[in-house]
Design an enzyme around this catalytic site. Structure first.
Site, PDB file in Angstrom:
ATOM      1  N   LYS A   1       0.795  -1.067  -0.156  1.00  0.00           N
ATOM      2  CA  LYS A   1       0.007   0.155  -0.039  1.00  0.00           C
ATOM      3  C   LYS A   1       0.843   1.157   0.025  1.00  0.00           C
ATOM      4  O   LYS A   1       1.540   1.555   0.920  1.00  0.00           O
ATOM      5  CB  LYS A   1      -0.818  -0.006   1.063  1.00  0.00           C
ATOM      6  CG  LYS A   1      -1.961   1.170   1.054  1.00  0.00           C
ATOM      7  CD  LYS A   1      -2.512   1.718   2.272  1.00  0.00           C
ATOM      8  CE  LYS A   1      -1.795   2.737   2.966  1.00  0.00           C
ATOM      9  NZ  LYS A   1      -1.475   4.084   2.356  1.00  0.00           N
TER      10      LYS A   1
ATOM     11  N   SER B   1       5.861   7.376  10.202  1.00  0.00           N
ATOM     12  CA  SER B   1       6.106   8.048  11.398  1.00  0.00           C
ATOM     13  C   SER B   1       6.252   6.986  12.468  1.00  0.00           C
ATOM     14  O   SER B   1       5.756   6.017  12.477  1.00  0.00           O
ATOM     15  CB  SER B   1       5.093   8.873  11.718  1.00  0.00           C
ATOM     16  OG  SER B   1       3.841   8.504  11.829  1.00  0.00           O
ATOM     17  N   THR B   2       6.566   7.512  13.817  1.00  0.00           N
ATOM     18  CA  THR B   2       6.898   6.728  14.726  1.00  0.00           C
ATOM     19  C   THR B   2       5.735   6.428  15.350  1.00  0.00           C
ATOM     20  O   THR B   2       5.270   5.394  15.766  1.00  0.00           O
ATOM     21  CB  THR B   2       7.891   7.588  15.727  1.00  0.00           C
ATOM     22  OG1 THR B   2       9.204   7.682  15.425  1.00  0.00           O
ATOM     23  CG2 THR B   2       7.853   6.522  17.198  1.00  0.00           C
TER      24      THR B   2
ATOM     25  N   GLU C   1      10.865   1.132   9.949  1.00  0.00           N
ATOM     26  CA  GLU C   1      12.059   2.288   9.546  1.00  0.00           C
ATOM     27  C   GLU C   1      11.164   3.685  10.125  1.00  0.00           C
ATOM     28  O   GLU C   1      10.407   4.016   9.184  1.00  0.00           O
ATOM     29  CB  GLU C   1      12.412   2.145   8.200  1.00  0.00           C
ATOM     30  CG  GLU C   1      13.723   2.372   8.335  1.00  0.00           C
ATOM     31  CD  GLU C   1      14.273   3.621   7.312  1.00  0.00           C
ATOM     32  OE1 GLU C   1      14.755   4.628   8.074  1.00  0.00           O
ATOM     33  OE2 GLU C   1      14.166   3.952   6.287  1.00  0.00           O
TER      34      GLU C   1
ATOM     35  N   CYS D   1      13.606  10.587   6.363  1.00  0.00           N
ATOM     36  CA  CYS D   1      13.835  10.301   7.530  1.00  0.00           C
ATOM     37  C   CYS D   1      15.196  10.614   8.350  1.00  0.00           C
ATOM     38  O   CYS D   1      15.332  10.772   9.432  1.00  0.00           O
ATOM     39  CB  CYS D   1      13.453   8.603   7.890  1.00  0.00           C
ATOM     40  SG  CYS D   1      14.176   7.708   6.720  1.00  0.00           S
TER      41      CYS D   1
ATOM     42  N   GLU E   1      10.350  15.829  15.148  1.00  0.00           N
ATOM     43  CA  GLU E   1      10.655  15.752  13.883  1.00  0.00           C
ATOM     44  C   GLU E   1       9.911  16.561  13.129  1.00  0.00           C
ATOM     45  O   GLU E   1       8.605  16.536  13.206  1.00  0.00           O
ATOM     46  CB  GLU E   1      10.423  14.370  13.174  1.00  0.00           C
ATOM     47  CG  GLU E   1      10.741  13.985  11.981  1.00  0.00           C
ATOM     48  CD  GLU E   1      10.722  12.759  11.358  1.00  0.00           C
ATOM     49  OE1 GLU E   1       9.459  12.092  11.756  1.00  0.00           O
ATOM     50  OE2 GLU E   1      11.439  11.861  10.809  1.00  0.00           O
TER      51      GLU E   1
HETATM   52  P1  NDP Z   1       2.491   8.020   8.292  1.00  0.00           P
HETATM   53  O1  NDP Z   1       3.536   7.534   9.115  1.00  0.00           O
HETATM   54  O2  NDP Z   1       1.038   8.166   8.957  1.00  0.00           O
HETATM   55  O3  NDP Z   1       2.251   7.325   6.971  1.00  0.00           O
HETATM   56  C1  NDP Z   1       3.128   6.325   6.511  1.00  0.00           C
HETATM   57  C2  NDP Z   1       2.422   5.456   5.589  1.00  0.00           C
HETATM   58  O4  NDP Z   1       1.721   4.601   6.604  1.00  0.00           O
HETATM   59  C3  NDP Z   1       1.351   5.865   4.639  1.00  0.00           C
HETATM   60  O5  NDP Z   1       1.347   5.007   3.676  1.00  0.00           O
HETATM   61  C4  NDP Z   1       0.117   5.689   5.527  1.00  0.00           C
HETATM   62  O6  NDP Z   1      -0.795   5.784   4.530  1.00  0.00           O
HETATM   63  C5  NDP Z   1       0.261   4.431   6.101  1.00  0.00           C
HETATM   64  N1  NDP Z   1      -0.567   4.447   7.470  1.00  0.00           N
HETATM   65  C6  NDP Z   1      -0.853   5.507   8.259  1.00  0.00           C
HETATM   66  N2  NDP Z   1      -1.654   5.108   9.477  1.00  0.00           N
HETATM   67  C7  NDP Z   1      -1.657   3.766   9.263  1.00  0.00           C
HETATM   68  C8  NDP Z   1      -2.212   2.548   9.803  1.00  0.00           C
HETATM   69  N3  NDP Z   1      -2.890   2.805  11.027  1.00  0.00           N
HETATM   70  N4  NDP Z   1      -1.960   1.181   9.457  1.00  0.00           N
HETATM   71  C9  NDP Z   1      -1.539   1.111   8.347  1.00  0.00           C
HETATM   72  N5  NDP Z   1      -0.915   2.133   7.595  1.00  0.00           N
HETATM   73  C10 NDP Z   1      -0.879   3.221   8.174  1.00  0.00           C
HETATM   74  O7  NDP Z   1       3.025   9.575   7.925  1.00  0.00           O
HETATM   75  P2  NDP Z   1       2.093  10.669   7.379  1.00  0.00           P
HETATM   76  O8  NDP Z   1       2.112  10.716   6.216  1.00  0.00           O
HETATM   77  O9  NDP Z   1       0.964  10.789   8.269  1.00  0.00           O
HETATM   78  O10 NDP Z   1       3.234  11.976   7.968  1.00  0.00           O
HETATM   79  C11 NDP Z   1       3.238  12.557   9.153  1.00  0.00           C
HETATM   80  C12 NDP Z   1       4.582  12.702   9.619  1.00  0.00           C
HETATM   81  O11 NDP Z   1       5.547  11.227   9.787  1.00  0.00           O
HETATM   82  C13 NDP Z   1       5.553  13.487   8.858  1.00  0.00           C
HETATM   83  O12 NDP Z   1       5.401  14.818   9.226  1.00  0.00           O
HETATM   84  C14 NDP Z   1       6.960  12.872   9.314  1.00  0.00           C
HETATM   85  O13 NDP Z   1       7.333  13.804  10.435  1.00  0.00           O
HETATM   86  C15 NDP Z   1       6.616  11.429   9.339  1.00  0.00           C
HETATM   87  N6  NDP Z   1       7.192  10.583   8.376  1.00  0.00           N
HETATM   88  C16 NDP Z   1       8.162   9.849   8.411  1.00  0.00           C
HETATM   89  C17 NDP Z   1       8.585   9.272   7.274  1.00  0.00           C
HETATM   90  C18 NDP Z   1      10.172   8.424   7.160  1.00  0.00           C
HETATM   91  O14 NDP Z   1      10.427   8.261   6.394  1.00  0.00           O
HETATM   92  N7  NDP Z   1      10.455   7.841   8.533  1.00  0.00           N
HETATM   93  C19 NDP Z   1       7.789   9.156   6.032  1.00  0.00           C
HETATM   94  C20 NDP Z   1       6.630   9.810   6.180  1.00  0.00           C
HETATM   95  C21 NDP Z   1       6.306  10.706   7.457  1.00  0.00           C
HETATM   96  P3  NDP Z   1      -1.738   6.979   4.101  1.00  0.00           P
HETATM   97  O15 NDP Z   1      -0.637   8.212   3.806  1.00  0.00           O
HETATM   98  O16 NDP Z   1      -2.222   6.563   2.687  1.00  0.00           O
HETATM   99  O17 NDP Z   1      -2.755   7.795   5.131  1.00  0.00           O
END
Ligand code: NDP
Length: 490
Positions: free
Chosen positions: A183, A237-238, A259, A294, A393
């Site tokens: 996904k 995200s964490t 990660e 990240c 972050e």
């Molecule tokens: P998320 O961690 O929420 O999203 C990352 C992925 O997880 C997306 O595909 C998202 O889907 C999916 N996801 C979200 N919630 C769930 C769940 N409960 N179960 C399964 N999959 C899920 O990041 P955000 O896009 O909301 O970004 C928010 C913050 O996260 C950023 O500001 C940044 O600080 C951090 N981030 C860190 C990243 C990294 O590389 N470590 C990458 C992205 C964000 P969808 O987006 O379709 O909702």
């Protein structure tokens, strides 16, 4: 000529299941371009039903096609062909990525696509290089440890590097004989569909790699919880990582590779070298992909004597930076992914200033950038260790600046109470570098460089709130196999 017209790119928008693009009637989600904020397509919210279709077909085809049981060398050959097709398709695949993500087209063509293909090649080579173990048991018995694929692996990828994140997840899982249901983020869903189509064109049995679209809360969560999913690999995200770990635990005790976020320090000692060169390194470290990485090195911790010269160079680099839409060949600087991310960056900078922070450069959105959120590279100084900009972050091009006098103080400032993803140490003294490396609570330490190289043999992954397990390296391949213990009496 790499520039292209963003209104003239055609692409599929549904799911990719069993080697077919499908258009379900599930609820629709609007997708916008980061560069100008224009809504340009919709995707389905696949939800529980769409996920069930994708996972059940993956499990059936994994077995019926022989993907899990064929010779590993055969799997490797198909993955090699996949990597070749990705490179041959670079012009189109690159446009899809640059259209909907934050990556400028030149960067996608020169870096993202070659890195995606090379990561897949690395795992193609792993396919037949790892064996199990013969265990020293009694004379009349034979003990063995036999690796085998898990079954269907769920991959959930973020919006910051859609193509390479997909290759980091799919490469090792497929090479090890698993099927994958991926996904992508709802913000950047389209390039991954093309990637999966190319895999089937390369000979991957249809149904062994399926893509489901939708939001994380609905579709991502249903994917993690599906009973036929045996392992979960996630980048994001964490907070979401913690939710996924809990869901994976309560729904079948699935192993997870996570990660997650970071707040990585760049520790610069007085003897680091030429301040102009170090400034370039620091600048790239916190502004690459608009700071939406990240591994971004967002905390500059700098020894007093080198500070004035280094900061002078950094301020100039910040001022020289120019925004430009991702579909223009001349653009080098990324927009923030959307207004939600823009508001997050803006409010954290405001809050940091209320807590005592001072803006040395940037601090606001570029003028004249249509509806896109291009944020100026920002330097924040006068920040204490508990300032929100040091602790949280931000995921934007924001660098906090802190000063130290002696080594111990510098290392103490570099430690973060929650995150431990990466750290950069810049010094010409080996003993200082090695002491810092040993002390830092970071999954990766870069010495006299900042950022990943094309060495896929080096795994990446964080400590503490930055994650569990490793992407890349041999470790990611081995994490896609479970180990079966066998004892034969004869
Ligand atoms: P998320 O961690 O929420 O999203 C990352 C992925 O997880 C997306 O595909 C998202 O889907 C999916 N996801 C979200 N919630 C769930 C769940 N409960 N179960 C399964 N999959 C899920 O990041 P955000 O896009 O909301 O970004 C928010 C913050 O996260 C950023 O500001 C940044 O600080 C951090 N981030 C860190 C990243 C990294 O590389 N470590 C990458 C992205 C964000 P969808 O987006 O379709 O909702």
């Amino acid at each position: 000529m790499l520039s292209f017209d963003p209104d003239n790119v055609s692409f599929c928008t549904g799911n990719y299941i069993d080697g077919q693009h499908t258009q379900q009637n599930y609820g629709q989600i609007e997708v916008s371009r980061p560069s100008d904020g224009k809504a340009y397509a919709t995707i389905p919210e696949s939800g529980i039903d769409g996920v069930a279709d994708a996972v059940e077909i993956a499990e059936t085809k994994r077995i019926s096609s022989g993907w899990s049981t064929c010779s590993p060398r055969q799997r490797g050959a198909i993955l090699h062909r996949w990597a070749d097709l990705i490179e041959e398709d670079a012009a189109y695949l690159g446009q899809l990525e640059a259209l909907g993500s934050t990556r400028p087209i030149t960067d996608v063509i020169n870096h993202e696509i070659p890195f995606t293909a090379e990561a897949i090649r690395f795992y193609a080579e792993c396919a037949d290089k790892y064996s199990g173990d013969l265990l020293p048991t009694r004379k009349d018995s034979l003990g063995m440890l036999i690796p085998e694929p898990y079954g269907v692996v769920a991959a959930i990828t973020p919006w910051n590097f859609p193509l390479s994140m997909a290759s980091w997840k799919c490469g090792p899982a497929l090479a090890a004989g698993n099927a994958v249901v991926l996904k992508p983020s709802e913000l950047t869903p389209f390039s991954t569909l093309r990637l999966a189509e190319l895999a089937v064109n390369a000979g991957l049995p249809a149904g062994v790699l399926n893509i489901v679209q939708g939001s994380g809360l609905t579709t991502g969560s249903a994917l993690v919880k599906h009973p036929l999913i045996r392992k979960v690999s996630f980048t994001g995200s964490t907070v979401t990582g913690a939710q996924i770990m809990s869901d994976a635990g309560f729904n079948g005790m699935k192993p997870v590779t996570l990660e997650l976020g970071g707040k990585s320090p760049q520790l610069v000692f007085n003897d680091a070298g030429d301040p102009a060169e170090i400034a370039q390194r620091i600048f790239r470290g916190f502004t690459a992909n608009g700071g939406q990485a990240c591994v971004a090195g967002t905390r500059l911790i700098i020894q007093r004597d080198i500070a004035p010269a280094l900061l002078d160079h950094l301020i100039v680099l910040c001022q020289q930076c120019l925004p430009g839409n991702t579909w223009l060949e001349t653009s080098r600087y990324s927009p923030l992914i959307d207004s939600r991310q823009g508001n997050k960056v803006q409010s954290l900078i405001r809050q940091s200033c209320l807590e005592g922070g001072e803006i040395l450069a940037g601090g606001k959105r570029f003028d004249h950038t249509e509806e896109g959120w291009f944020w100026q590279p920002t330097l924040l100084t006068s920040v204490e260790q508990d300032n929100c900009a040091v602790q949280e972050e931000i995921f934007g091009p924001v660098l906090t600046v802190q000063y130290f006098d002696d080594e111990e103080e510098g290392i103490a400032l570099a430690q973060h109470r929650n995150y431990g993803l990466c750290a950069g140490v810049h010094t010409q003294r080996l003993s200082v570098a090695m002491r810092a490396m040993q002390s830092l609570n970071s999954g990766t330490v870069w010495i006299n460089r900042y950022g990943r190289s094309g060495d896929f043999i080096i795994p990446t992954g964080g400590f503490m709130g930055s994650g569990i397990g490793k992407d890349l390296g041999r470790q990611a391949f081995q994490a896609c196999q479970r180990q079966k213990s066998v004892l034969i009496d004869f």
